[in-house]
Each structure stands twice: as structure tokens, then as C-alpha cells.
Design a protein around this motif. Structure first.
Motif, mmCIF file in Angstrom:
data_model
loop_
_atom_site.group_PDB
_atom_site.id
_atom_site.type_symbol
_atom_site.label_atom_id
_atom_site.label_comp_id
_atom_site.label_asym_id
_atom_site.label_seq_id
_atom_site.Cartn_x
_atom_site.Cartn_y
_atom_site.Cartn_z
ATOM 1 N N ARG A 79 -20.886 25.342 -2.719
ATOM 2 C CA ARG A 79 -22.043 26.104 -2.225
ATOM 3 C C ARG A 79 -23.177 26.092 -3.237
ATOM 4 N N LEU B 170 -13.947 24.911 5.889
ATOM 5 C CA LEU B 170 -12.929 25.287 4.911
ATOM 6 C C LEU B 170 -11.659 25.711 5.657
ATOM 7 N N CYS C 19 -19.643 21.737 11.978
ATOM 8 C CA CYS C 19 -19.467 21.222 10.615
ATOM 9 C C CYS C 19 -19.533 19.703 10.595
ATOM 10 N N LEU D 109 -19.734 22.422 5.711
ATOM 11 C CA LEU D 109 -18.380 22.082 5.257
ATOM 12 C C LEU D 109 -17.362 23.075 5.827
ATOM 13 N N PRO E 298 -15.021 17.066 -0.181
ATOM 14 C CA PRO E 298 -15.434 17.077 1.225
ATOM 15 C C PRO E 298 -15.197 15.695 1.848
ATOM 16 N N THR F 236 -20.837 26.422 3.809
ATOM 17 C CA THR F 236 -19.421 26.414 4.157
ATOM 18 C C THR F 236 -19.129 27.339 5.331
ATOM 19 N N ALA G 214 -14.789 25.889 -3.246
ATOM 20 C CA ALA G 214 -15.768 26.154 -2.193
ATOM 21 C C ALA G 214 -17.024 26.794 -2.778
ATOM 22 N N TRP H 256 -24.027 22.907 -0.410
ATOM 23 C CA TRP H 256 -23.235 22.868 0.823
ATOM 24 C C TRP H 256 -23.281 24.235 1.503
#
Length: 376
Positions: free
Chosen positions: A341, A328, A362, A326, A371, A347, A337, A345
């Protein structure tokens, strides 16, 4: 002196890059988690030891077979480990000598060899395994073989074959049913290992009586029947009964074979050994068996274990998991975020306005609180 290019590595050594490096770590983790679930506790021996101590436990290796270096502190010769099983034996016989038996230990890490072979040109490889110390009983063998199979299955392998062998078979027969002189035994072992019937006949009438053992090889049950037929006086009865007991609980989808005279790699095993194969791979993916650990006072202790060598599996793409990465953007919600995680995910935070999520590998970008897939 010729300058070595900065990206050049010694022969047989290589870098593992993404995603193979992550796959290697995951595969080792999967195997160790599987083994640990059966009560095996992890040990982490060092990469190098004093050469004298390491060689004394590496029964199949000589000092000249090891990658060695002088320790600048002690001025003693050190050697990089070519195998971790011997180190686990050292730990069991010294630091854990007073621990309750049976002692279950597992391990995982790199080993390095002085020379490679044509089948596997790598000199550095990963070794993962488990050792059951204090017994080499049939029950222990059942557990070790079962755990080894389960570890391969968790790693994603199918079409698994377990090939059994009896490392002390020739010694057992030579002492009873088919007598051999001490000089004949090594030659008979070599001929049987090579499946060379002509060489066996050429050794004389005594060695020629071992010819039926060449045919007692192949699918487990048929080979066992041939081994039983050969054993007229029952010298091998305890061995064959043990093999059948080990094979009995193994799932029907696992192929079982028998090569009772296979000695290559089993020279220092005691009564039982096995090799592990998997569909789509050339050569073994692992092996195991019974052996003896020597304590500092000279006393010997039985043990059984297995080792897996997962590098070919990694090269073939096993344990590679598609990760959801992902992106950011600048000014993203840090708490969101962190929540993502925790959900699994991975990040990648932008450090400048020019960072590109797609270029950074990503799959999604955080837009507001959710997302959103990145367009290819």
C-alpha cells in the motif's frame, strides 16, 4: 401522495459512482495542488449561508434565483450557494480583512443552482478556483491567467483557448470617443453582445459608430489591430497595452482570441475578463476576470480570479487513473500488504472464503510475497 421511487433524484441532480467519483476527487485535487504550488491557500466556506448576506454579494443573482430553506434554529432564510467566488470575497472582507495583501486564496466544492440551462442540465456542479485579492493589476492578471492555464494542462486538457474581453469597453468609449446617452448604453451593449449589426444601426447614428467593434473579434493579434485602428484618440490605450502584456507570456500552443464586447457572464467584472475553452468540449470550462469586493464599511477592494467547472471533463473521462487493485486472500501477510500500500497498491482484503478478487475489481492477487496478475 405518490410514493417517490427510492432511486429517484430531483431533476438536475445525480450520483457519481465509481470510477467517476474517484476521478472527480482526483481532478479537483490536481487543480488545487497546482494552484497551491503558486502560493494560494485553501478556504472551505459552508454550503449554505443566510440568504440576505449571500444575495448581497452575488451581484448576478437575485433571491428568487437561489435554492432557499428556512433555518429551523434561527428562523431566518438560508440559501444554498450557487457560486463560491462570492463566499471567498466575504471571507476576505471579514475574517481575513487584516491579512496581508495581495491575498491568495483557493477553493473547491459543490455549488447548486435553482435552474439549469440547455447547455448544462446539471443543477449541482463542482467549482474549483483561485482568487487574488487586493490588486487587479496587469501583473495579477498575468499570474491568474497563467495559473488557470497550468491547472487545465495538469488536468490533462489540450487545445486550450483563452478568449479575452473588456467588460468596461462600452463605458470607456461612451465617455470619450463615441458618446452615448445613459439610455443608449444598455441597448448598445445588448446589440454588440449579440453581434447584431442591424440592431446597432437601428439605434441611431451614435450607436452605429460602434459597428467596427463587431469586426474586432477573433484571433487575438488581428482583432487587436482592428481595436487599435478604432481607437483614434487613445482612450483604450491602457486597456490594449494591458491585454498585450497579459498575452505575451502565454505559451505558443495556447490559442488566444479576443471578443472585446462580450458581456454575458461578465456583467460585474471591471476592466478585464477571460473565458477558457478546450478542444472537444462545448462551451466554457472556466472563466475569470477582475472585480470589486465590498467590505462591511462600504470600502471596495480590487480582486481578480478564475473558476473552473470540471464536471464535463469528468464525464469525458479525464483524471481517471487505472488503479492497481490487489486482492488479499484469507491468511495473507499483513505486513507485506501494508508495504505494498505504501508503494501505491490499493488492497481489497477477503472477508470470507467465497470472496472473488476478479468480481471485486482487482487486477492482481497476493500470492506469498508478491502480486500476481489475475486471469481475466
Amino acid at each position: 401522495m405518490t410514493k417517490i421511487p427510492p432511486g429517484l433524484l430531483p431533476e438536475g441532480l445525480s450520483d457519481r459512482l465509481p470510477p467517476e467519483a474517484e476521478a472527480a476527487a482526483q481532478l479537483v485535487r490536481h487543480v488545487l495542488d497546482t494552484v497551491s504550488s503558486h502560493g494560494y491557500q485553501r478556504v472551505m466556506p459552508p454550503l449554505a449561508e443566510f440568504e440576505q448576506n449571500l444575495v448581497s454579494r452575488l451581484q448576478s443573482a437575485r433571491a428568487q434565483d437561489l435554492l432557499r430553506v428556512v433555518d429551523p434554529l434561527s428562523q431566518r432564510m438560508m440559501a444554498l450557494r450557487p457560486d463560491m467566488t462570492a463566499q471567498v470575497g466575504r471571507i476576505a472582507a471579514t475574517r481575513l480583512a487584516n491579512a496581508a495583501r495581495p491575498l491568495r486564496l483557493c477553493y473547491g466544492g459543490p455549488v447548486i443552482k435553482l435552474r439549469a440551462n440547455q447547455l448544462r442540465p446539471e443543477r449541482e456542479m463542482m467549482q474549483v478556483g483561485a482568487e487574488l485579492i487586493g490588486t487587479d493589476s496587469v501583473a495579477a492578471a498575468v499570474e491568474i491567467v497563467t495559473v488557470a492555464i497550468e491547472a487545465l494542462q495538469v488536468a490533462g486538457l489540450s487545445g486550450i483557448t483563452v478568449d479575452f474581453t473588456l467588460p468596461d469597453l462600452i463605458d470607456t468609449l461612451a465617455a470619450q470617443e463615441f458618446p452615448l446617452t445613459a439610455d443608449e448604453i444598455p441597448a448598445v451593449r445588448a446589440a454588440l453582445d449579440a453581434k447584431d449589426a442591424g440592431a446597432l444601426v437601428g439605434l441611431g447614428s451614435g450607436p452605429a459608430t460602434y459597428l467596427p467593434l463587431i469586426e474586432a473579434t477573433g484571433p487575438f493579434h488581428a482583432a487587436m489591430d482592428k481595436l487599435d485602428a478604432l481607437d483614434a484618440v487613445g482612450a483604450l490605450k491602457s486597456r490594449t497595452e494591458a491585454l498585450r502584456a497579459i498575452a505575451k507570456p502565454i505559451s505558443w500552443d495556447i490559442t488566444l482570441t479576443l471578443d472585446p464586447t462580450e458581456r454575458h457572464g461578465f456583467e460585474y467584472q471591471t476592466w478585464f475578463g477571460f473565458s477558457l475553452f478546450a478542444e472537444g468540449f462545448v462551451g466554457e470550462v472556466g472563466r475569470g476576470g477582475t472585480y470589486m469586493i465590498t467590505h462591511p464599511d462600504g470600502q471596495e477592494e480590487p480582486a481578480i480570479g478564475f473558476s473552473l467547472y470540471p464536471d464535463p471533463l469528468i464525464d469525458a473521462g479525464f483524471a481517471r487513473e487505472e488503479s492497481m487493485r490487489l486482492f488479499l486472500p484469507l491468511g495473507h501477510d499483513a505486513s507485506k500488504a501494508a508495504e505494498l500500500r505504501r508503494e501505491g497498491w490499493r488492497t481489497v482484503a477477503a472477508l470470507s472464503a467465497s470472496d472473488n478478487g476478479a468480481a471485486l475489481g482487482c487486477t492482481h492477487v497476493l500470492q506469498g510475497q508478491r502480486p500476481v496478475p489475475l486471469k481475466g
